[in-house]
Design a protein around this motif. Structure first.
Motif, mmCIF file in Angstrom:
data_model
loop_
_atom_site.group_PDB
_atom_site.id
_atom_site.type_symbol
_atom_site.label_atom_id
_atom_site.label_comp_id
_atom_site.label_asym_id
_atom_site.label_seq_id
_atom_site.Cartn_x
_atom_site.Cartn_y
_atom_site.Cartn_z
ATOM 1 N N ASP A 47 73.925 47.317 88.262
ATOM 2 C CA ASP A 47 74.126 48.157 89.447
ATOM 3 C C ASP A 47 73.556 49.561 89.253
ATOM 4 O OD1 ASP A 47 75.494 46.032 90.595
ATOM 5 O OD2 ASP A 47 77.442 46.720 89.839
ATOM 6 N N ALA A 48 73.402 49.975 87.990
ATOM 7 C CA ALA A 48 72.964 51.343 87.713
ATOM 8 C C ALA A 48 71.461 51.551 87.862
ATOM 9 C CB ALA A 48 73.384 51.732 86.296
ATOM 10 N N GLN A 49 70.714 50.471 88.024
ATOM 11 C CA GLN A 49 69.261 50.605 88.082
ATOM 12 C C GLN A 49 68.830 51.381 89.332
ATOM 13 O OE1 GLN A 49 67.722 49.587 85.214
ATOM 14 N NE2 GLN A 49 69.886 49.200 84.773
ATOM 15 N N ASP A 50 68.018 52.416 89.086
ATOM 16 C CA ASP A 50 67.427 53.243 90.157
ATOM 17 C C ASP A 50 68.474 53.987 90.984
ATOM 18 O OD1 ASP A 50 64.864 52.321 89.418
ATOM 19 O OD2 ASP A 50 65.092 50.544 90.695
ATOM 20 N N LYS A 51 69.639 54.215 90.421
ATOM 21 C CA LYS A 51 70.681 54.947 91.145
ATOM 22 C C LYS A 51 70.572 56.446 90.852
ATOM 23 C CE LYS A 51 72.824 51.511 93.144
ATOM 24 N NZ LYS A 51 72.077 50.367 92.600
ATOM 25 N N ASP A 52 71.067 57.250 91.794
ATOM 26 C CA ASP A 52 70.994 58.700 91.645
ATOM 27 C C ASP A 52 72.305 59.257 91.094
ATOM 28 O OD1 ASP A 52 72.722 58.428 93.746
ATOM 29 O OD2 ASP A 52 71.413 59.361 95.242
ATOM 30 N N GLY A 53 72.376 60.588 91.022
ATOM 31 C CA GLY A 53 73.550 61.229 90.447
ATOM 32 C C GLY A 53 74.819 61.002 91.234
ATOM 33 N N ASP A 54 74.720 60.890 92.567
ATOM 34 C CA ASP A 54 75.918 60.668 93.378
ATOM 35 C C ASP A 54 76.565 59.332 93.033
ATOM 36 O OD1 ASP A 54 75.583 63.071 94.657
ATOM 37 O OD2 ASP A 54 74.397 62.221 96.305
ATOM 38 N N TRP A 55 75.734 58.314 92.817
ATOM 39 C CA TRP A 55 76.304 57.005 92.462
ATOM 40 C C TRP A 55 77.008 57.078 91.113
ATOM 41 C CZ3 TRP A 55 75.800 53.609 88.414
ATOM 42 C CH2 TRP A 55 76.358 52.338 88.591
ATOM 43 N N TYR A 56 76.388 57.743 90.137
ATOM 44 C CA TYR A 56 77.011 57.849 88.814
ATOM 45 C C TYR A 56 78.336 58.601 88.889
ATOM 46 C CZ TYR A 56 73.239 55.871 85.978
ATOM 47 O OH TYR A 56 72.342 55.005 85.389
ATOM 48 N N ARG A 57 78.396 59.665 89.674
ATOM 49 C CA ARG A 57 79.649 60.416 89.793
ATOM 50 C C ARG A 57 80.738 59.573 90.452
ATOM 51 N NH1 ARG A 57 76.052 64.795 90.476
ATOM 52 N NH2 ARG A 57 75.856 64.390 92.724
ATOM 53 N N SER A 58 80.348 58.712 91.369
ATOM 54 C CA SER A 58 81.346 57.875 92.050
ATOM 55 C C SER A 58 81.971 56.845 91.114
ATOM 56 C CB SER A 58 80.698 57.162 93.245
ATOM 57 O OG SER A 58 79.739 56.202 92.802
ATOM 58 N N THR A 59 81.281 56.510 90.023
ATOM 59 C CA THR A 59 81.816 55.493 89.106
ATOM 60 C C THR A 59 83.003 56.003 88.292
ATOM 61 O OG1 THR A 59 80.248 56.131 87.363
ATOM 62 C CG2 THR A 59 79.557 54.395 88.890
ATOM 63 N N PHE A 60 83.220 57.304 88.267
ATOM 64 C CA PHE A 60 84.379 57.826 87.540
ATOM 65 C C PHE A 60 85.693 57.377 88.169
ATOM 66 C CE2 PHE A 60 81.436 61.321 86.045
ATOM 67 C CZ PHE A 60 81.458 60.932 84.717
ATOM 68 N N SER A 61 85.632 56.952 89.420
ATOM 69 C CA SER A 61 86.850 56.489 90.095
ATOM 70 C C SER A 61 87.162 55.032 89.777
ATOM 71 C CB SER A 61 86.706 56.660 91.610
ATOM 72 O OG SER A 61 85.596 55.908 92.095
ATOM 73 N N SER A 62 86.326 54.393 88.952
ATOM 74 C CA SER A 62 86.579 53.001 88.571
ATOM 75 C C SER A 62 87.719 52.942 87.561
ATOM 76 C CB SER A 62 85.312 52.379 87.978
ATOM 77 O OG SER A 62 84.967 53.029 86.769
ATOM 78 N N ALA A 63 88.073 51.727 87.175
ATOM 79 C CA ALA A 63 89.209 51.533 86.269
ATOM 80 C C ALA A 63 88.834 51.705 84.801
ATOM 81 C CB ALA A 63 89.798 50.141 86.489
ATOM 82 N N HIS A 64 87.610 52.110 84.524
ATOM 83 C CA HIS A 64 87.166 52.236 83.136
ATOM 84 C C HIS A 64 87.490 53.636 82.595
ATOM 85 C CE1 HIS A 64 84.889 48.453 83.229
ATOM 86 N NE2 HIS A 64 84.561 48.790 84.473
#
Length: 235
Positions: A135-152
């Motif tokens: 899912d991380a391929q070709d994603k920008d900074g906004d997508w990466y920041r949104s992943t902090f809300s995951s359960a990891h």
């Protein structure tokens, strides 16, 4: 008179019979021998090479001199102490582009820059858990920041002196932690890598606290935030 004159002429003609005033003529058989009361003649001593023990002693003296000199050098030049402690001028591996973590084999890592102080930028890498790499391929900074809300959960990695966040052994650690399901966030303190400023103990502490607060504001409140320090980063 004739006999005395002939003896004188014979004496003058024979160099062996000539004598210097106050000294007796030396007989050929006695030349080179040491006479009574004479000091022995000292010849040149042959050159002697240092043996193994002598070389070890000389080496120990040099090391002792260097060891004793270091405190005085640091006292006279305090800036040298900071260089030796931080080693921020050492960049291994050389000639890597920290803006491209993909070049280091991290295909699920985003590079960004944050400002702990006005006009001061520090370089940061955010590696998502390995389960998200597709899912991380070709994603920008906004997508990466949104992943902090995951359960990891998240690990904030504080590296030691020398090198940058792109060091080979550090990259291998990011991969291992990512494979275990962690977000890994690491950065270069001010004065390291491509971060602005000059290194200092106060600056390092300020940068670490800033990144910690930045993560806490974006994470789920119930998720743990682990701090992993190495060498200088443990301080």
């Amino acid at each position: 008179m004739r006999r005395r004159s002939s003896l004188t002429a014979e004496k003058d003609s024979d160099p062996e019979l000539k004598q210097r005033p106050g000294r007796a003529a030396a007989h050929p058989a006695t030349r080179g021998r040491q006479g009574p009361g004479e000091e022995p003649r000292m010849g040149k001593r042959p050159f002697r090479r240092l043996g193994l023990l002598g070389k070890i002693k000389r080496m120990m003296m040099v090391l002792l001199f260097v060891y004793v000199s270091i405190p005085f050098i640091i006292k006279l030049f305090p800036s040298i102490q900071a260089k030796l402690v931080f080693l921020n001028f050492v960049r291994v591996p050389y000639f890597i582009d920290l803006k491209r973590p993909l070049d280091q084999g991290l295909n699920h890592t985003h590079n960004l820059y944050l400002e702990p102080e006005a006009g001061l930028k520090i370089g940061v890498w955010h590696t998502v858990p390995a389960q998200m790499w597709r899912d991380a391929q070709d994603k920008d900074g906004d997508w990466y920041r949104s992943t902090f809300s995951s359960a990891h959960p998240v690990i904030l990695y504080l590296h030691g002196n020398a090198g940058t966040r792109g060091g080979d052994h550090r990259v291998q650690l990011y991969k291992v932690l990512s494979s275990l399901g962690y977000h890994v966030v690491t950065f270069d303190y001010r004065g390291w890598g491509d971060s602005d400023g000059s290194p200092s103990e106060r600056g390092m502490t300020s940068d670490a606290l800033f990144i910690y607060d930045w993560l806490r504001q974006r994470m789920e409140k119930t998720l743990p935030l682990y701090i992993w320090g190495h060498s200088l980063g443990t301080g």
